[in-house]
Design an enzyme around this catalytic site. Structure first.
Site: not given
Ligand code: KIV
Length: 272
Positions: A52-53, A91, A120, A189
């Site tokens: 979700d980044s 995510d 995740k 994290e």
């Molecule tokens: O959203 C994401 O990219 C993440 C990573 C930073 C692990 O959760």
């Protein structure tokens, strides 16, 4: 010397567990589209996360909170099209797992749409219940402890978690509980390296770190950070891998090689 090359076999959770047992590190990165997914796999990246980044690096938001299930489904599908062998993880975005039933319905839809192997999830106390419920229905999960960007407001900012002994003890206990509840992977994290090492040694499941030191089983970074495409101040745990390299492929291969050799992250990219 390890030479990164395209993956020859499908990466599965048992394969990652075997790597852990053999003491071999694995490399993970985020991707959000077909072209980069293919490139990462060709460079030997074993796990690709549609994180979700994307809310920040693709959509330009300040946090990951506005990302929707449809966004993850759209980018997940594009990334899936580029992968033959890497493990695809998605995510679950903010607001998509407000109850075990909602999490189950949303994870099922995402997996049907993208054929991802793992979802995740972030979450406070709810994580345990949700992992248990998804495991009950055969959905593989990666739990997420330490800094949880979806809870940035509750956490009071993007801060290292677990420096305090009571919080560190609670994180270790929660990690054990999540493993017992059936999570298949754990992501840590922004956690002090010594605590991440202790949690990794205590669990049989593979542990992936971002800002969690070198003694976890796998490393992950945001692709845009690796390629030095993110504007503004860079997180301490990330590294610009394109500096001095001739191509994006060389930068990704350099990342994979340094992860496999245990050279990344060093102390300058870790927290104590
Ligand atoms: O959203 C994401 O990219 C993440 C990573 C930073 C692990 O959760």
């Amino acid at each position: 010397m390890y030479v990164p090359k395209p993956l020859e076999d499908r990466v599965t959770i048992p394969y990652l567990k075997q790597l852990k047992q053999d003491g071999e590190k694995f490399a993970c990165l985020t991707a959000y589209d077909f072209s980069f997914a293919r490139l990462l796999e060709d460079c030997g990246v074993e796990v690709v996360l549609v994180g979700d980044s994307l809310g920040m690096v693709i959509q330009g938001h300040e946090t990951t909170i506005p990302v929707t299930l449809d966004d993850i489904a759209y980018h997940g599908r594009a990334v899936a099209a580029g992968l033959d062998n890497a493990l695809l993880m998605l995510d679950m975005p903010f607001g998509s797992l407000n109850s075990p039933q909602q999490a189950l319905d949303n994870a099922s839809e995402l997996i049907k749409h993208t054929e991802a192997q793992v979802v995740k999830l972030e979450g406070w106390k709810s994580q345990l219940e949700i992992v248990e419920s998804l495991a009950h229905f055969g959905i593989a999960t990666c739990a997420h402890l330490g800094l949880q960007p979806q809870m940035v407001h509750k956490m009071g900012g993007y801060k290292v978690q677990g420096k305090d002994k009571a919080v560190a003890d609670r994180m270790l206990a929660t990690a054990r509980d999540l493993e017992a509840a059936g999570t298949d992977l754990l992501l840590l994290e922004c956690v002090p390296a010594a605590l991440a090492a202790e949690i990794t040694a205590a669990l049989e499941i593979p542990v992936i770190g971002i800002g969690a030191g070198a003694d976890v089983d796998g490393q992950i970074l945001v692709l845009q950070d690796v390629l030095n495409l993110t504007a503004g101040k860079k997180p301490k745990f990330s590294k610009n891998f394109i500096a001095g390299e001739a191509s994006i492929q060389d930068a990704i291969r350099c990342y994979v090689r340094e992860v496999k050799h245990g050279e990344f992250p060093d102390a300058s990219h870790s927290f104590s």
